[in-house]
Design a protein around this motif. Structure first.
Motif: not given
Length: 290
Positions: A85, A91, A81-82
């Motif tokens: 993003q 997301t 996810t990081e």
């Protein structure tokens, strides 16, 4: 007058390179997009499975991350996810699941939970696997059985649940089994009869399922990576000795081991509509000439 014309022409030529740069946008075939699809990846807590789920998330898919330990799945999702993003404005929707792929009951329960959570599953990738080396004459039988339990039976149990689900609901599913170049060649110097046998069985199982389900719109293919710098290989080199890598490289046409991220494009192609007529195939990242 000619002097003025030449000056005007020169000014125009100087301006022309700037216009495409200002208007340019990245373009690719829309068929490669995974937007609107739900992709399930076993063994996604680390290694190739994690790379595959990352590629799916970057391509717009929702995803289920399966690992034998829930904390590994959760950690993987946090990292993915990081990363997504930081490189896009998106997301991803990812969910973590714990499952022992060699347990029929756990596989059934996990599949039921995923379908309930996401509503539909479009793609399944069976990336959960193990590798270890034993001389055949010294191979403990319980270790042999565990290798086949995880690599072969684990792939079959998830394939069975996915196939039944797609057939029952009239869906055109996409199953990608993670096999290995070791399904086709006997690598050296490591002795891994059980691993080679398990991956050869996975590949032939994939072609069998493709034959059974192809007429129903369900595609089945196998991805057969060569030597990759995955966590499994790193652990193997630490245990067996890093000198083995130099021996491998001598048989690799490109002269190096691959990074797991180099298969992201391949797995997205296999999972997307861009490969709509790919069925019953083994996609080999490279084959050592042995």
């Amino acid at each position: 007058m000619n002097h003025l014309i030449r000056r005007a022409t020169s000014a125009t030529v100087l301006r022309r390179p700037l216009q495409p740069l200002l208007r340019h946008t990245l373009m690719t075939l829309p068929a490669f997009s995974l937007e609107g699809k739900t992709c399930v990846v076993t063994g996604a807590g680390r290694g190739l499975g994690k790379e595959f789920l990352t590629a799916f998330a970057k391509s717009g898919a929702r995803g289920a991350c399966i690992d034998i330990a829930l904390k590994n799945s959760q950690s993987s999702i946090k990292h993915i996810t990081e990363h997504v993003q930081s490189t896009t404005s998106h997301t991803p929707e990812l969910r973590a699941y714990a499952c022992d792929v060699a347990s029929e009951k756990q596989v059934q329960d996990t599949w039921e939970s995923i379908v309930s959570d996401f509503g539909q599953v479009d793609v399944l990738v069976t990336a959960a696997g193990i590798v270890e080396n034993f001389e055949a004459e010294k191979y403990p039988f319980d270790r042999w059985k565990k290798m086949l339990d995880v690599n072969l039976n684990g792939s079959f149990l998830f394939a069975k649940e996915a196939g039944k689900y797609w057939l029952d609901h009239g869906l055109k599913g996409n199953l990608i089994l993670v096999s290995s170049m070791s399904s086709m060649v006997c690598v050296r110097p490591q002795k891994q009869a059980a691993y080679n046998a398990s991956k050869a069985a996975v590949s032939l199982m994939g072609r069998s399922l493709a034959t059974e389900w192809g007429s129903k719109g369900i595609r089945v293919n196998s991805l057969c990576p060569g030597y990759m710098k995955t966590d499994l290989i790193i652990d193997l080199l630490e245990h067996e000795g890093n000198h083995i890598e130099a021996n491998w490289v001598k048989d690799i046409p490109m002269g190096r081991l691959a990074h797991p991220s180099e298969l992201q494009g391949t797995i997205v192609w296999m999972a997307s509509d861009a490969s709509s007529y790919l069925n019953g195939s083994d996609i080999v990242s490279f084959l050592c000439p042995l």
